[in-house]
Design a protein around this motif. Structure first.
Motif, PDB file in Angstrom:
ATOM      1  N   PRO A 173     -34.389  27.215  17.410  1.00 51.68           N
ATOM      2  CA  PRO A 173     -35.585  27.267  16.426  1.00 51.68           C
ATOM      3  C   PRO A 173     -35.365  26.233  15.554  1.00 51.68           C
ATOM      4  O   PRO A 173     -34.249  25.840  15.108  1.00 51.68           O
ATOM      5  N   ARG A 174     -36.582  25.632  15.455  1.00 46.91           N
ATOM      6  CA  ARG A 174     -36.484  24.337  14.455  1.00 46.91           C
ATOM      7  C   ARG A 174     -37.852  24.192  13.671  1.00 46.91           C
ATOM      8  O   ARG A 174     -38.812  24.905  14.152  1.00 46.91           O
ATOM      9  N   GLY A 175     -37.829  23.618  12.716  1.00 44.74           N
ATOM     10  CA  GLY A 175     -38.946  23.292  11.951  1.00 44.74           C
ATOM     11  C   GLY A 175     -39.083  24.645  11.089  1.00 44.74           C
ATOM     12  O   GLY A 175     -38.434  25.347  10.514  1.00 44.74           O
ATOM     13  N   ARG A 176     -40.284  24.462  10.182  1.00 49.01           N
ATOM     14  CA  ARG A 176     -40.484  25.268   8.878  1.00 49.01           C
ATOM     15  C   ARG A 176     -40.973  26.855   9.481  1.00 49.01           C
ATOM     16  O   ARG A 176     -41.858  26.805   9.936  1.00 49.01           O
ATOM     17  N   LEU A 177     -40.324  27.768   8.837  1.00 53.33           N
ATOM     18  CA  LEU A 177     -40.735  29.133   8.894  1.00 53.33           C
ATOM     19  C   LEU A 177     -41.154  29.665   7.728  1.00 53.33           C
ATOM     20  O   LEU A 177     -40.351  29.745   6.638  1.00 53.33           O
ATOM     21  N   ARG A 178     -42.387  29.896   7.617  1.00 50.35           N
ATOM     22  CA  ARG A 178     -42.980  30.350   6.231  1.00 50.35           C
ATOM     23  C   ARG A 178     -43.041  31.801   6.318  1.00 50.35           C
ATOM     24  O   ARG A 178     -43.958  32.659   7.296  1.00 50.35           O
ATOM     25  N   VAL A 179     -42.483  32.727   5.340  1.00 46.95           N
ATOM     26  CA  VAL A 179     -42.525  34.270   5.242  1.00 46.95           C
ATOM     27  C   VAL A 179     -42.836  34.662   3.859  1.00 46.95           C
ATOM     28  O   VAL A 179     -42.463  34.092   2.871  1.00 46.95           O
ATOM     29  N   THR A 180     -44.018  35.700   3.721  1.00 49.28           N
ATOM     30  CA  THR A 180     -44.267  36.179   2.604  1.00 49.28           C
ATOM     31  C   THR A 180     -43.682  37.671   2.530  1.00 49.28           C
ATOM     32  O   THR A 180     -43.797  38.258   3.701  1.00 49.28           O
ATOM     33  N   MET A 181     -43.223  37.929   1.569  1.00 49.73           N
ATOM     34  CA  MET A 181     -42.763  39.537   1.406  1.00 49.73           C
ATOM     35  C   MET A 181     -42.844  40.003   0.118  1.00 49.73           C
ATOM     36  O   MET A 181     -42.775  39.446  -0.823  1.00 49.73           O
ATOM     37  N   PRO A 182     -42.629  41.570  -0.262  1.00 47.39           N
ATOM     38  CA  PRO A 182     -42.796  41.947  -1.472  1.00 47.39           C
ATOM     39  C   PRO A 182     -41.400  41.502  -2.275  1.00 47.39           C
ATOM     40  O   PRO A 182     -40.327  41.320  -1.580  1.00 47.39           O
TER      41      PRO A 182
END
Length: 300
Positions: free
Chosen positions: A90-99
């Motif tokens: 896996p490469r590149g940006r992983l954008r995650v939103t969370m409480p």
């Protein structure tokens, strides 16, 4: 001739409106584009494109076939990408939103461990109780707890269930007594979680018949920070209804004790959400799998 290649040429000719433009885009000769289209027409026994000296346009059958070809080509590309994923990282940006609290204590450690294992993976994590929009805010993944809204184009997978427990300090129990059943909570002081601009969150208790009882506790303390609620409960200010993972260490140290130990715990579902796409990127799939494997261990 290769049928998939001929489909690709045909789709490009329809998209661009001419054999000449398709030939330039695909680095083919004009006659070769015509050969691909004729190959499909002869195989199907139907004309796909009406050709005149001035213009080219798909027939009614050609338009319907064009739509099917687009689907077939997209699936073929997704299959190729899946195979490529198995041979890559896996490469590149992983954008995650969370409480905020769930993210800080539970989700973030798992994703950081994933990033340590894959140096080419970049993390962009947002810890906020605001419900971000996957499309408008550009997130690859959203972590949600509790009930979900049914939204088109969004895929969800339950990755954990967090146990909610009623707890209090030994000093509070000594001075105010211990509830025996959840109906007794109404006569006790409670420390209540409340988000800005939202109604007080009720405490939920499952019954044997599968229904859920909601209790609206009475409390003079209303906070929007779970850690602060745990601190106030530890200081003897009242009962609190909190995730077990948040107060586990306080239980073990004797700073908090569980109230209503015979009452079954309410289980809050925790989901990972992502946009419905033909091919889920490897970075997103690995993150979901890591959360599904790691979160239940933290919840127990």
């Amino acid at each position: 001739m290769d049928r998939l290649e001929s489909m690709e040429v045909f789709v490009k000719a329809v998209d661009l409106g001419s054999f000449t433009a398709a030939a330039a885009a695909l680095d083919l000769s004009g006659p070769m584009v015509g050969k691909h289209v004729r190959f499909l027409e002869e195989r199907l026994g139907a004309r796909l494109i009406n050709r005149t000296t001035r213009r080219q346009s798909p027939t009614d059958f050609g338009r319907a076939y064009y739509e099917r070809c687009r689907i077939v080509l997209a699936e073929a590309q997704a299959a190729d990408a899946l195979a490529a994923d198995q041979l890559s990282e896996p490469r590149g940006r992983l954008r995650v939103t969370m409480p905020t609290h769930f993210g800080r204590h539970c989700v973030t450690p798992i994703l950081l461990a994933l990033a340590r294992n894959y140096p080419t993976l970049e993390l962009d994590l947002s810890l906020s109780d605001r419900f971000a929009d996957l499309v408008e805010d550009g997130f690859d993944l959203a972590i949600r707890t509790g009930a979900l809204d049914d939204r088109a184009g969004i895929i969800g997978r339950r990755v954990a269930r967090q146990r909610m427990v009623v707890c209090a300090s030994p000093s509070y129990i000594e001075t105010s007594g211990r509830p025996v059943q959840f109906e007794d909570i109404a006569s006790h002081q409670a420390i209540v979680y409340r988000r800005l601009g939202q109604a007080l969150q009720p405490w939920l208790f499952p019954r044997e018949d599968g229904s859920v009882t909601e209790i609206a506790p009475v409390g003079r303390l209303r906070l929007d920070d779970l850690d602060a609620i745990a601190d106030a409960a530890t200081d003897g200010m009242g009962l609190a209804w909190l995730p077990y993972w948040l107060v586990r260490e306080r239980f073990e140290a004797g700073k908090l004790i569980r109230v209503l130990p015979d009452q079954p715990d309410y289980l809050y579902d925790c989901h990972a959400l992502w946009l419905q796409v033909p091919h889920l990127p490897l970075k997103v799939r690995l993150a979901i799998d890591a959360l599904a494997a790691g979160l239940p261990k933290l919840m127990s």
